[in-house]
Design a protein around this motif. Structure first.
Motif, PDB file in Angstrom:
ATOM      1  N   LYS A 171      -0.997  -1.019  -8.955  1.00 36.24           N
ATOM      2  CA  LYS A 171      -1.089  -1.472  -7.574  1.00 36.24           C
ATOM      3  C   LYS A 171       0.243  -1.196  -6.873  1.00 36.24           C
ATOM      4  CE  LYS A 171      -4.307  -5.304  -8.321  1.00 36.24           C
ATOM      5  NZ  LYS A 171      -5.356  -4.769  -7.420  1.00 36.24           N
ATOM      6  N   ARG A 205      -3.860   4.834   0.541  1.00 34.82           N
ATOM      7  CA  ARG A 205      -5.063   4.113   0.117  1.00 34.82           C
ATOM      8  C   ARG A 205      -6.166   5.085  -0.231  1.00 34.82           C
ATOM      9  NH1 ARG A 205      -9.973   2.249   0.908  1.00 34.82           N
ATOM     10  NH2 ARG A 205     -10.300   3.712   2.612  1.00 34.82           N
ATOM     11  N   SER A 214      -4.542   1.258  -6.556  1.00 39.82           N
ATOM     12  CA  SER A 214      -4.919   0.547  -5.333  1.00 39.82           C
ATOM     13  C   SER A 214      -3.687   0.285  -4.477  1.00 39.82           C
ATOM     14  CB  SER A 214      -5.628  -0.767  -5.659  1.00 39.82           C
ATOM     15  OG  SER A 214      -4.780  -1.650  -6.345  1.00 39.82           O
TER      16      SER A 214
END
Length: 350
Positions: A171, A205, A214
């Motif tokens: 992430k 993204r 992500s």
């Protein structure tokens, strides 16, 4: 008996509500426990509060900042909330203002955690120098982009490359500002960088879906940090006036709202009602956080933001005489255009 179009509309509406409810109750939230979390700007403000919160949740935490003394104090604060003996809690002193230093910091954190790439990268480093645009010189405008955009972009470059090489579904979490949705007087060297972060996050993204990574981006309003207090000492008076009714947050509150948004899988993360209104009113192709609530926020913005903007413009126009007096006092009208540089503004951490 219901007409066919009405029956279809009701059916579509019911199915939409079911899908929303299903997504709300079936999505598994991200759990930081046992995850390696990399936090830039981790020695103070939002970064430190977030690092402490992650440690409380059982995460391995690596913090990065420049000042070794503050880093050590921050690490001691994080150690106090250690949950298990084998949690890895470390601090690294690096400047993050260029690509090579940012890559070196990221590599050091990987090595310090047994070679493991961080599961989540939280980009909390940043700074601002408020002031009028005509006061800024080339160096201050470039510094605004360095401290507001590049300090996060370079770390992102290092993280994204490592995650792609390792085929690691991590992430990346940017920290922008509500000033990344809009702006007003005083933020000419700050807000453009925060808008640029949104552009980078929107692009990544999409692009990082190729690697299972992500991306999230946080848009907080005022956060009450020591740096914010220092900033207000030199911020233009008109900017202070516009912000005088602002209900800010403590760093701990902001950190909690940021982490909650990441756990929910939100792309754009807002911290309060005003942030949600700006988010929904400037959403573009950004995914919804909640279709129903985003519709309400957008409607509120359609009505309310026009009045807010009119109020801001009125405040600026009413300040014109005082501003002219300020420029005279600063010697603006007696200086050559290339010579004038005002004195307002101060660096601060997020």
């Amino acid at each position: 008996m219901l007409s066919a179009p009405l029956a279809v509309s009701l059916l579509v509406g019911a199915l939409t509500l079911l899908l929303i409810a299903w997504s709300m109750f079936t999505n598994k939230q991200w759990d930081p426990r046992g995850q390696h979390c990399y936090v830039t700007g981790g020695s103070a403000g939002l970064g430190l509060s977030l690092a402490i919160l992650l440690a409380k949740r059982g995460a391995d935490v690596s913090i990065v900042a420049r000042n070794q003394e503050r880093l050590q104090a921050a690490l001691e604060a994080i150690e106090k909330v250690r949950q298990t003996p084998n949690q890895v809690l470390k601090a690294y002193s690096f400047s993050l203002n260029d690509a090579s230093s940012s890559a070196a910091a990221f590599d050091a954190a990987c090595k310090g955690n047994g070679g493991k790439c961080p599961d989540a990268v939280f980009l909390c480093a940043g700074a601002s120098r408020p002031g009028f645009f005509i006061e800024q010189d080339e160096a201050s405008l470039q510094l605004g982009m360095d401290n507001g955009y590049w300090v996060q972009a370079w770390s992102t470059k290092a993280a994204a490359k490592r995650m792609a090489l390792d085929r690691f579904p991590g992430k990346i979490v940017f920290v922008s500002s509500v000033l990344g949705y809009m702006s007003f007087v005083g933020y000419s060297s700050y807000s453009p960088a925060k808008h640029a972060l949104r552009g980078l996050a929107e692009t990544l993204r999409s692009e990082l879906l190729l690697y299972g990574v992500s991306v999230h981006i946080f848009f907080p309003g005022t956060i009450y940090t020591p740096g914010y207090t220092e900033e207000n000492k030199t911020k233009p008076k008109i900017t202070l006036k516009i912000e005088e009714t602002d209900e800010g947050m403590q760093p701990e509150q902001a950190a909690a709202r940021l982490l909650r948004g990441v756990q929910k899988g939100q792309f754009h993360i807002s911290a309060d009602l005003l942030g949600n209104i700006f988010r929904s009113s400037t959403r573009g192709a950004t995914p919804h956080n909640n279709v129903f609530m985003d519709g309400i926020y957008s409607f509120m913005g359609w009505i309310g933001l026009a009045f807010w903007r009119r109020g801001v413009d009125t405040s600026v126009l009413n300040h014109r005489k005082e501003h002219q007096e300020y420029l005279s006092k600063m010697g603006f009208f007696n200086a050559k255009p290339t010579e004038f540089s005002g004195s307002e503004g101060a660096l601060y951490s997020l």
